[in-house]
Design a protein around this motif. Structure first.
Motif, PDB file in Angstrom:
ATOM      1  N   GLY A   4       0.792  -1.228   0.000  1.00  0.00           N
ATOM      2  CA  GLY A   4       0.000   0.000   0.000  1.00  0.00           C
ATOM      3  C   GLY A   4       0.818   1.268   0.000  1.00  0.00           C
ATOM      4  O   GLY A   4       0.310   2.334  -0.343  1.00  0.00           O
ATOM      5  N   LEU A   5       2.104   1.209   0.388  1.00  0.00           N
ATOM      6  CA  LEU A   5       2.931   2.427   0.428  1.00  0.00           C
ATOM      7  C   LEU A   5       3.103   3.058  -0.960  1.00  0.00           C
ATOM      8  O   LEU A   5       2.967   4.279  -1.096  1.00  0.00           O
ATOM      9  CB  LEU A   5       4.296   2.134   1.060  1.00  0.00           C
ATOM     10  N   PRO A   6       3.407   2.261  -2.022  1.00  0.00           N
ATOM     11  CA  PRO A   6       3.579   2.869  -3.354  1.00  0.00           C
ATOM     12  C   PRO A   6       2.335   3.631  -3.818  1.00  0.00           C
ATOM     13  O   PRO A   6       2.451   4.661  -4.488  1.00  0.00           O
ATOM     14  CB  PRO A   6       3.855   1.668  -4.268  1.00  0.00           C
ATOM     15  N   GLU A   7       1.126   3.126  -3.440  1.00  0.00           N
ATOM     16  CA  GLU A   7      -0.112   3.807  -3.846  1.00  0.00           C
ATOM     17  C   GLU A   7      -0.173   5.229  -3.300  1.00  0.00           C
ATOM     18  O   GLU A   7      -0.806   6.106  -3.876  1.00  0.00           O
ATOM     19  CB  GLU A   7      -1.335   3.030  -3.338  1.00  0.00           C
ATOM     20  N   LEU A   8       0.484   5.447  -2.157  1.00  0.00           N
ATOM     21  CA  LEU A   8       0.480   6.773  -1.533  1.00  0.00           C
ATOM     22  C   LEU A   8       1.713   7.591  -1.919  1.00  0.00           C
ATOM     23  O   LEU A   8       1.953   8.668  -1.369  1.00  0.00           O
ATOM     24  CB  LEU A   8       0.423   6.630  -0.004  1.00  0.00           C
ATOM     25  N   GLY A   9       2.525   7.041  -2.843  1.00  0.00           N
ATOM     26  CA  GLY A   9       3.727   7.762  -3.284  1.00  0.00           C
ATOM     27  C   GLY A   9       4.849   7.713  -2.276  1.00  0.00           C
ATOM     28  O   GLY A   9       5.726   8.584  -2.248  1.00  0.00           O
ATOM     29  N   ILE A  10       4.845   6.691  -1.408  1.00  0.00           N
ATOM     30  CA  ILE A  10       5.897   6.553  -0.391  1.00  0.00           C
ATOM     31  C   ILE A  10       6.772   5.360  -0.771  1.00  0.00           C
ATOM     32  O   ILE A  10       6.266   4.284  -1.102  1.00  0.00           O
ATOM     33  CB  ILE A  10       5.282   6.346   1.013  1.00  0.00           C
ATOM     34  N   GLU A  14      11.230  -2.347  -1.492  1.00  0.00           N
ATOM     35  CA  GLU A  14      11.518  -2.725  -2.880  1.00  0.00           C
ATOM     36  C   GLU A  14      12.208  -1.581  -3.625  1.00  0.00           C
ATOM     37  O   GLU A  14      13.123  -1.793  -4.425  1.00  0.00           O
ATOM     38  CB  GLU A  14      10.217  -3.110  -3.599  1.00  0.00           C
ATOM     39  N   ASP A  15      11.763  -0.331  -3.347  1.00  0.00           N
ATOM     40  CA  ASP A  15      12.374   0.847  -3.992  1.00  0.00           C
ATOM     41  C   ASP A  15      13.836   0.986  -3.574  1.00  0.00           C
ATOM     42  O   ASP A  15      14.715   1.291  -4.397  1.00  0.00           O
ATOM     43  CB  ASP A  15      11.607   2.121  -3.609  1.00  0.00           C
ATOM     44  N   LEU A  16      14.122   0.782  -2.293  1.00  0.00           N
ATOM     45  CA  LEU A  16      15.501   0.879  -1.799  1.00  0.00           C
ATOM     46  C   LEU A  16      16.377  -0.196  -2.445  1.00  0.00           C
ATOM     47  O   LEU A  16      17.520   0.067  -2.855  1.00  0.00           O
ATOM     48  CB  LEU A  16      15.517   0.735  -0.270  1.00  0.00           C
ATOM     49  N   LYS A  17      15.820  -1.389  -2.569  1.00  0.00           N
ATOM     50  CA  LYS A  17      16.559  -2.503  -3.180  1.00  0.00           C
ATOM     51  C   LYS A  17      16.924  -2.171  -4.634  1.00  0.00           C
ATOM     52  O   LYS A  17      18.063  -2.383  -5.082  1.00  0.00           O
ATOM     53  CB  LYS A  17      15.685  -3.766  -3.124  1.00  0.00           C
ATOM     54  N   GLU A  18      15.950  -1.597  -5.344  1.00  0.00           N
ATOM     55  CA  GLU A  18      16.181  -1.236  -6.754  1.00  0.00           C
ATOM     56  C   GLU A  18      17.231  -0.135  -6.865  1.00  0.00           C
ATOM     57  O   GLU A  18      18.117  -0.169  -7.728  1.00  0.00           O
ATOM     58  CB  GLU A  18      14.856  -0.780  -7.377  1.00  0.00           C
ATOM     59  N   GLU A  36      15.138  11.835   1.613  1.00  0.00           N
ATOM     60  CA  GLU A  36      13.822  11.921   0.973  1.00  0.00           C
ATOM     61  C   GLU A  36      12.711  11.296   1.822  1.00  0.00           C
ATOM     62  O   GLU A  36      11.563  11.740   1.772  1.00  0.00           O
ATOM     63  CB  GLU A  36      13.865  11.219  -0.396  1.00  0.00           C
ATOM     64  N   ASN A  37      13.058  10.267   2.594  1.00  0.00           N
ATOM     65  CA  ASN A  37      12.012   9.518   3.311  1.00  0.00           C
ATOM     66  C   ASN A  37      12.060   9.670   4.828  1.00  0.00           C
ATOM     67  O   ASN A  37      11.234   9.090   5.531  1.00  0.00           O
ATOM     68  CB  ASN A  37      12.101   8.027   2.956  1.00  0.00           C
ATOM     69  N   GLY A  38      13.021  10.426   5.334  1.00  0.00           N
ATOM     70  CA  GLY A  38      13.106  10.631   6.778  1.00  0.00           C
ATOM     71  C   GLY A  38      12.102  11.674   7.240  1.00  0.00           C
ATOM     72  O   GLY A  38      11.256  12.141   6.477  1.00  0.00           O
ATOM     73  N   PHE A 100      -6.618   3.790   4.261  1.00  0.00           N
ATOM     74  CA  PHE A 100      -7.115   2.419   4.033  1.00  0.00           C
ATOM     75  C   PHE A 100      -6.171   1.550   3.192  1.00  0.00           C
ATOM     76  O   PHE A 100      -6.061   0.349   3.452  1.00  0.00           O
ATOM     77  CB  PHE A 100      -8.514   2.443   3.406  1.00  0.00           C
ATOM     78  N   PRO A 101      -5.452   2.117   2.186  1.00  0.00           N
ATOM     79  CA  PRO A 101      -4.516   1.261   1.434  1.00  0.00           C
ATOM     80  C   PRO A 101      -3.466   0.589   2.316  1.00  0.00           C
ATOM     81  O   PRO A 101      -2.882  -0.421   1.937  1.00  0.00           O
ATOM     82  CB  PRO A 101      -3.868   2.239   0.450  1.00  0.00           C
ATOM     83  N   LEU A 102      -3.220   1.161   3.520  1.00  0.00           N
ATOM     84  CA  LEU A 102      -2.199   0.603   4.422  1.00  0.00           C
ATOM     85  C   LEU A 102      -2.806  -0.295   5.505  1.00  0.00           C
ATOM     86  O   LEU A 102      -2.146  -0.608   6.495  1.00  0.00           O
ATOM     87  CB  LEU A 102      -1.422   1.744   5.101  1.00  0.00           C
ATOM     88  N   VAL A 103      -4.066  -0.707   5.313  1.00  0.00           N
ATOM     89  CA  VAL A 103      -4.757  -1.454   6.366  1.00  0.00           C
ATOM     90  C   VAL A 103      -4.085  -2.791   6.687  1.00  0.00           C
ATOM     91  O   VAL A 103      -4.217  -3.314   7.799  1.00  0.00           O
ATOM     92  CB  VAL A 103      -6.249  -1.661   5.979  1.00  0.00           C
TER      93      VAL A 103
END
Length: 583
Positions: A4-10, A14-18, A36-38, A100-103
């Protein structure tokens, strides 16, 4: 975990791995990711190195900040929901859309559940998603579940069914309790105490203020009562309404037409007596059922079919009859007695009324008043006459022996009329309470044949076995044992396992009082068949063990008390006139 995090633009793991896979300078990439994420607070960046110097991991710091912010957010959600602002629910709905996407994310889930809990109407799409996911459904608050249940009767039924089964098991366990006492029996707990039971409290919480769910539970209870004829469902119907009354849930109490009637009856059950004032109140409710609203009689009859209500009504009838006897008045001339009989008749006819869907008060057979009650009173008079006769001087006594037969109309109504039968059974309990052995020996054989085998029902046998403990010394008599066992209990124990169990329950307490030869025969007779329930086998085993223990350590025999007064013999000087025997 981070769904659900990618849906909110966070960014997530997986992003860190890439990023690390594709970069040439990993350390710079990590710094950039942290920036960027702190926590976006400029003054914090210079403070973080101090934590490094103290050996505090960044994860621990961020986790503590996260936990603090989550608690603050959940508190804020509750404050918004309890506020007076007109757009408070719109704010919560917006927050729900964002969160809700992070439920499924364990750390965020409590926030989402808090928002759902405080929304009086959760969007249907979200409700369906919660219902479809077993894990989410399990953790969501009861406030959310109510919204799901009200449109899903089958799901609500699945939740309620185990509680209803548990309730019946608890009631039956109370009837077969190992305690055998006239003071602490099935009817001893007060209505308020009974409403503190686990099942009633859980059902009350599940219903909340939701009228639709309350109606569903009542429908379940009616259906189960029809299917099983188990009167404990009637008790639960009354207890549930009064539990909601205790919590002042006016949303439900004000729409249940039985509320005031049940409230008044509850006060009578607490006192174990229907006084004149309350009798008139109850009559007002019954007479006030308007044309077109007769269906309410079905619910009123169920409430009166509750064993606790029935017990109160019959005890009140017995007290009323005693007063009429002392005043030389006829039963038919007492309006209070006629009302009590009317309510008892309505309660006894509950199953027939709900089954037939003909909502009309059953007509009370007037011969119950004009023939059965006088016959029952004649039994009382016979007993009183014999008692007075025994107190007369021997020269004034007649050759009157205690009657052994009963009036024909008494026996007939015990077999043919359920209202008369209920009163007859309670009269037997009344006689046992008075320790009246003669009257009990006269009445017990008549109970072998009663309306619908009511004398072999669990409630009556539970009460009778408790009352018989008052006559424990009489079990040393062969005649009394013969009447209780051969004349009543053993006539149906082989076909009715509950009678077998109640007989063993009583013997567990009274075996040492029962005539040994009779006890030996009973042990052979009551040996359980191979195809029987575990509780029955267990009771018989307990009784066998008690008997064995008694044989090994018999009670000390009562020795004849010595007449020695503890005086030492004194020798008196001998003279011609004194004997030489020591005193």
């Amino acid at each position: 975990m981070f769904a659900g995090l990618p849906e909110l633009g966070i960014s997530n793991g997986e992003d860190l791995k890439e990023t690390l896979t594709n970069c040439t300078e990993p350390l710079k990439a990590i710094d950039q990711f942290q920036m960027e994420n702190g926590i976006l607070l400029p003054t914090l960046q210079s403070a973080l190195p101090f934590l490094d110097l103290h050996g505090t991991p960044r994860l621990e710091f961020h986790q503590s900040v996260f936990d603090e912010l989550r608690e603050k957010l959940m508190e804020r959600v509750a404050v918004i929901a309890e506020g007076k602002e007109e757009d408070r629910y719109r704010k919560l709905e917006e927050l729900l859309e964002k969160s809700f996407p992070l439920v499924k994310m364990p750390s965020i889930q409590p926030v989402v559940m808090q928002v759902l809990k405080h929304l009086p109407k959760v969007p249907e799409k979200k409700l369906k998603m919660v219902m479809a996911d077993k894990e989410l459904y399990k953790v969501c608050a009861v406030e959310v579940k109510r919204q799901i249940w009200q449109d899903n009767q089958a799901l609500f039924g699945d939740e309620v069914s185990p509680l209803l089964k548990q309730y019946i098991v608890e009631k039956e366990a109370a009837l077969f309790s190992s305690d055998l006492s006239i003071l602490h029996n099935f009817f001893s707990p007060s209505p308020k105490t009974r409403r503190q039971g686990e099942v009633v409290l859980k059902l009350t919480q599940m219903i909340g203020k939701n009228v639709k769910l309350y109606d569903m539970v009542l429908q379940f209870l009616r259906t189960l009562f029809l299917r099983t004829r188990n009167v404990h469902y009637c008790t639960l119907r009354a207890e549930l309404l009064m539990s909601l009354h205790d919590l002042d849930i006016s949303e439900i109490c004000s729409v249940d037409p039985c509320h005031k009637f049940t409230w008044c009856l509850d006060a009578c059950i607490r006192e174990k007596f229907v006084d004149g004032k309350r009798a008139r109140e109850l009559q007002g409710f019954l007479d006030g059922v308007k044309k077109g609203q007769e269906q309410v009689l079905g619910d009123l009859s169920m409430i009166l079919c509750d064993p606790f209500a029935c017990n109160t009504l019959v005890l009140s009838i017995m007290r009323n009859l005693q007063e009429l006897l002392s005043q030389d008045a006829l039963p038919r001339d007492s309006p209070d007695l006629m009302l009590l009989l009317r309510m008892l008749s309505l309660g006894q006819g509950a199953w027939d009324m709900i089954d037939s869907q003909v909502f009309k008060e059953p007509r009370l057979d007037l011969e119950v008043v004009t023939r059965f009650l006088p016959a029952m009173m004649s039994v009382v008079v016979d007993d009183h006459t014999f008692t007075v006769e025994q107190k007369l001087p021997s020269e004034e006594k007649s050759s009157l022996s205690y009657p052994t037969t009963l009036p024909e109309s008494f026996n007939r109504y015990l077999q043919e009329n359920r209202v008369a039968c209920e009163m007859g059974l309670y009269y037997v309990l009344h006689i046992a309470k008075l320790r009246n052995k003669n009257a009990l020996q006269r009445l017990l054989p008549a109970l072998v044949e009663t309306y619908n085998d009511m004398a072999f029902g669990d409630i009556f046998l539970h009460l009778l076995t408790g009352h018989l403990t008052l006559l424990s010394d009489e079990f040393g008599s062969e005649e009394f044992c013969s009447v209780v066992f051969d004349g009543f209990l053993l006539t149906s124990f082989s076909s009715k396992e509950n009678v077998h169990r109640h007989t063993l329950r009583m013997l567990l307490h009274l075996h040492h009082k029962v005539l040994p030869s009779c006890m030996e025969t009973l042990m052979k007779t009551l040996d359980p068949p191979k195809q029987c329930s575990e509780p029955l086998k267990e009771l018989y085993t307990q009784l066998t063990e008690k008997m064995e223990a008694q044989k090994k350590s018999p009670p000390p025999t009562d020795e004849t008390p010595s007449l020695d007064l503890g005086l030492h013999p004194v020798t008196v000087p001998t003279t011609a006139s004194t004997p030489t025997t020591p005193l």
